[in-house]
Scaffold this motif. Sequence first.
Motif, PDB file in Angstrom:
ATOM      1  N   ASP A  57       0.806  -1.206   0.000  1.00 60.62           N
ATOM      2  CA  ASP A  57       0.000   0.000   0.000  1.00 60.62           C
ATOM      3  C   ASP A  57       0.845   1.265   0.000  1.00 60.62           C
ATOM      4  OD1 ASP A  57      -2.358  -1.451  -0.026  1.00 60.62           O
ATOM      5  OD2 ASP A  57      -2.410  -1.608   2.147  1.00 60.62           O
ATOM      6  N   THR A  58       2.004   1.231  -0.626  1.00 66.32           N
ATOM      7  CA  THR A  58       2.860   2.403  -0.669  1.00 66.32           C
ATOM      8  C   THR A  58       2.200   3.468  -1.531  1.00 66.32           C
ATOM      9  OG1 THR A  58       4.787   0.999  -0.466  1.00 66.32           O
ATOM     10  CG2 THR A  58       5.157   3.238  -1.227  1.00 66.32           C
ATOM     11  N   LYS A  59       1.893   4.590  -0.909  1.00 65.22           N
ATOM     12  CA  LYS A  59       1.241   5.698  -1.613  1.00 65.22           C
ATOM     13  C   LYS A  59       2.155   6.914  -1.534  1.00 65.22           C
ATOM     14  CE  LYS A  59      -3.150   3.913  -1.524  1.00 65.22           C
ATOM     15  NZ  LYS A  59      -3.808   3.428  -2.596  1.00 65.22           N
ATOM     16  N   PRO A  60       2.207   7.709  -2.589  1.00 64.09           N
ATOM     17  CA  PRO A  60       3.043   8.909  -2.542  1.00 64.09           C
ATOM     18  C   PRO A  60       2.470   9.961  -1.603  1.00 64.09           C
ATOM     19  CG  PRO A  60       1.857   8.778  -4.625  1.00 64.09           C
ATOM     20  CD  PRO A  60       1.579   7.508  -3.883  1.00 64.09           C
ATOM     21  N   LYS A  61       3.347  10.720  -0.970  1.00 62.82           N
ATOM     22  CA  LYS A  61       2.928  11.769  -0.048  1.00 62.82           C
ATOM     23  C   LYS A  61       2.709  13.091  -0.768  1.00 62.82           C
ATOM     24  CE  LYS A  61       4.652   9.806   4.156  1.00 62.82           C
ATOM     25  NZ  LYS A  61       3.690   8.784   4.187  1.00 62.82           N
ATOM     26  N   TYR A  84       2.192   3.440 -15.539  1.00 65.92           N
ATOM     27  CA  TYR A  84       2.521   3.300 -14.128  1.00 65.92           C
ATOM     28  C   TYR A  84       2.992   4.638 -13.571  1.00 65.92           C
ATOM     29  CZ  TYR A  84       2.425  -1.579 -15.428  1.00 65.92           C
ATOM     30  OH  TYR A  84       2.037  -2.782 -15.903  1.00 65.92           O
ATOM     31  N   ARG A  85       2.835   4.824 -12.269  1.00 63.69           N
ATOM     32  CA  ARG A  85       3.298   6.035 -11.599  1.00 63.69           C
ATOM     33  C   ARG A  85       4.815   6.139 -11.675  1.00 63.69           C
ATOM     34  NH1 ARG A  85       0.326   5.167  -6.647  1.00 63.69           N
ATOM     35  NH2 ARG A  85       2.152   4.032  -5.998  1.00 63.69           N
ATOM     36  N   GLU A  89       5.482   1.395  -8.243  1.00 62.71           N
ATOM     37  CA  GLU A  89       4.178   0.843  -8.626  1.00 62.71           C
ATOM     38  C   GLU A  89       4.336  -0.282  -9.639  1.00 62.71           C
ATOM     39  OE1 GLU A  89      -0.232   2.348  -9.889  1.00 62.71           O
ATOM     40  OE2 GLU A  89       1.446   3.237 -10.975  1.00 62.71           O
ATOM     41  N   TYR A  90       5.261  -0.134 -10.582  1.00 55.26           N
ATOM     42  CA  TYR A  90       5.495  -1.181 -11.577  1.00 55.26           C
ATOM     43  C   TYR A  90       5.884  -2.493 -10.903  1.00 55.26           C
ATOM     44  CZ  TYR A  90       7.413  -3.658 -15.601  1.00 55.26           C
ATOM     45  OH  TYR A  90       7.657  -4.593 -16.575  1.00 55.26           O
ATOM     46  N   LYS A  91       6.794  -2.421  -9.947  1.00 50.79           N
ATOM     47  CA  LYS A  91       7.240  -3.633  -9.244  1.00 50.79           C
ATOM     48  C   LYS A  91       6.115  -4.253  -8.429  1.00 50.79           C
ATOM     49  CE  LYS A  91      12.143  -2.585  -8.896  1.00 50.79           C
ATOM     50  NZ  LYS A  91      13.257  -2.272  -7.990  1.00 50.79           N
ATOM     51  N   GLN A  92       5.247  -3.433  -7.849  1.00 50.97           N
ATOM     52  CA  GLN A  92       4.125  -3.949  -7.066  1.00 50.97           C
ATOM     53  C   GLN A  92       3.104  -4.636  -7.967  1.00 50.97           C
ATOM     54  OE1 GLN A  92       2.661  -0.520  -5.025  1.00 50.97           O
ATOM     55  NE2 GLN A  92       4.192  -0.631  -3.421  1.00 50.97           N
ATOM     56  N   VAL A  93       2.788  -4.029  -9.096  1.00 49.44           N
ATOM     57  CA  VAL A  93       1.756  -4.568  -9.975  1.00 49.44           C
ATOM     58  C   VAL A  93       2.245  -5.807 -10.713  1.00 49.44           C
ATOM     59  CG1 VAL A  93       0.363  -4.081 -12.031  1.00 49.44           C
ATOM     60  CG2 VAL A  93       0.571  -2.362 -10.242  1.00 49.44           C
ATOM     61  N   LYS A  94       3.459  -5.747 -11.245  1.00 50.89           N
ATOM     62  CA  LYS A  94       3.984  -6.850 -12.060  1.00 50.89           C
ATOM     63  C   LYS A  94       4.735  -7.902 -11.256  1.00 50.89           C
ATOM     64  CE  LYS A  94       2.271  -5.871 -15.910  1.00 50.89           C
ATOM     65  NZ  LYS A  94       1.287  -6.791 -16.458  1.00 50.89           N
ATOM     66  N   HIS A  95       4.940  -7.677  -9.961  1.00 47.74           N
ATOM     67  CA  HIS A  95       5.628  -8.628  -9.078  1.00 47.74           C
ATOM     68  C   HIS A  95       6.999  -9.020  -9.626  1.00 47.74           C
ATOM     69  CE1 HIS A  95       1.903  -8.885  -6.913  1.00 47.74           C
ATOM     70  NE2 HIS A  95       1.268  -9.215  -8.014  1.00 47.74           N
ATOM     71  N   VAL A  96       7.786  -8.016  -9.977  1.00 48.13           N
ATOM     72  CA  VAL A  96       9.150  -8.236 -10.444  1.00 48.13           C
ATOM     73  C   VAL A  96      10.113  -7.598  -9.455  1.00 48.13           C
ATOM     74  CG1 VAL A  96       8.537  -8.365 -12.888  1.00 48.13           C
ATOM     75  CG2 VAL A  96       9.122  -6.168 -11.888  1.00 48.13           C
ATOM     76  N   ASP A  97      11.326  -8.120  -9.407  1.00 48.29           N
ATOM     77  CA  ASP A  97      12.342  -7.563  -8.522  1.00 48.29           C
ATOM     78  C   ASP A  97      13.203  -6.528  -9.233  1.00 48.29           C
ATOM     79  OD1 ASP A  97      11.545  -9.139  -6.383  1.00 48.29           O
ATOM     80  OD2 ASP A  97      12.828 -10.800  -7.025  1.00 48.29           O
ATOM     81  N   VAL A 108      15.478   2.748 -18.547  1.00 47.97           N
ATOM     82  CA  VAL A 108      14.627   1.562 -18.643  1.00 47.97           C
ATOM     83  C   VAL A 108      14.641   1.062 -20.084  1.00 47.97           C
ATOM     84  CG1 VAL A 108      12.268   0.726 -18.434  1.00 47.97           C
ATOM     85  CG2 VAL A 108      13.170   2.286 -16.722  1.00 47.97           C
ATOM     86  N   LYS A 109      14.800  -0.244 -20.232  1.00 45.45           N
ATOM     87  CA  LYS A 109      14.899  -0.858 -21.552  1.00 45.45           C
ATOM     88  C   LYS A 109      13.563  -1.418 -22.032  1.00 45.45           C
ATOM     89  CE  LYS A 109      17.763  -4.331 -23.856  1.00 45.45           C
ATOM     90  NZ  LYS A 109      18.856  -5.278 -23.649  1.00 45.45           N
ATOM     91  N   LYS A 110      12.832  -2.101 -21.127  1.00 41.79           N
ATOM     92  CA  LYS A 110      11.597  -2.780 -21.516  1.00 41.79           C
ATOM     93  C   LYS A 110      10.621  -2.754 -20.351  1.00 41.79           C
ATOM     94  CE  LYS A 110      11.365  -7.311 -21.470  1.00 41.79           C
ATOM     95  NZ  LYS A 110      11.555  -8.729 -21.788  1.00 41.79           N
ATOM     96  N   LEU A 111       9.361  -2.438 -20.637  1.00 39.18           N
ATOM     97  CA  LEU A 111       8.299  -2.465 -19.626  1.00 39.18           C
ATOM     98  C   LEU A 111       7.104  -3.209 -20.171  1.00 39.18           C
ATOM     99  CD1 LEU A 111       8.357   1.211 -18.314  1.00 39.18           C
ATOM    100  CD2 LEU A 111       9.216  -0.810 -17.152  1.00 39.18           C
ATOM    101  N   GLN A 112       6.392  -3.874 -19.276  1.00 39.69           N
ATOM    102  CA  GLN A 112       5.174  -4.575 -19.655  1.00 39.69           C
ATOM    103  C   GLN A 112       3.984  -3.785 -19.141  1.00 39.69           C
ATOM    104  OE1 GLN A 112       4.899  -8.551 -18.113  1.00 39.69           O
ATOM    105  NE2 GLN A 112       3.301  -9.131 -19.542  1.00 39.69           N
ATOM    106  N   ARG A 113       3.093  -3.411 -20.058  1.00 40.91           N
ATOM    107  CA  ARG A 113       1.910  -2.658 -19.666  1.00 40.91           C
ATOM    108  C   ARG A 113       0.943  -3.553 -18.917  1.00 40.91           C
ATOM    109  NH1 ARG A 113      -0.387   0.478 -24.805  1.00 40.91           N
ATOM    110  NH2 ARG A 113      -1.997  -0.966 -24.225  1.00 40.91           N
TER     111      ARG A 113
END
Length: 140
Positions: A57-61, A84-85, A89-97, A108-113
């Motif tokens: 639940d990390t939200k920006p301040k 993504y924000r 947020e990308y790591k939280q949604v896509k569950h990547v490290d 950044v080289k590649k992102l998955q929408r």
Amino acid sequence: MENPVAFMDGKDVPCSAFSSEEAPVSDVPGTSFRRESDSLEDSKLTGDVSGATAGIDTKPKSIHRAKIWSGEVENLYRFQQAGYRDEIEYKQVKHVDMVERWPETGFVKKLQRRDNTFYYYNKERECEDKEVHKVKVYAY
């Protein structure tokens, strides 16, 4: 296993059993549950959630717009173009490290929408000066 409690899912199939001992749940890493009471009628499950799932639940301040281009603004531009924000947020949604990056520039080289299509980015700058003011910079 004393006082086993079996519960059913929507198809009336036994899912799991708890005892008065602590039992880890295998589908969610870093989470374990135990029964506070030994009686079956008055039992209450308490959980312990580790830091691995606590950051969900990390939200920006606060938020502000970028004024000048930088490497950070370039990467934020790429994340926001993909829907993504930011990297958090990308790591939280896509569950990547790790996010794939160009070793030469660190961009950044590649992102998955979210719809599972991929965005591929060049090594060079892609956020033009006329686009910089559209980039949102979040503070946590």
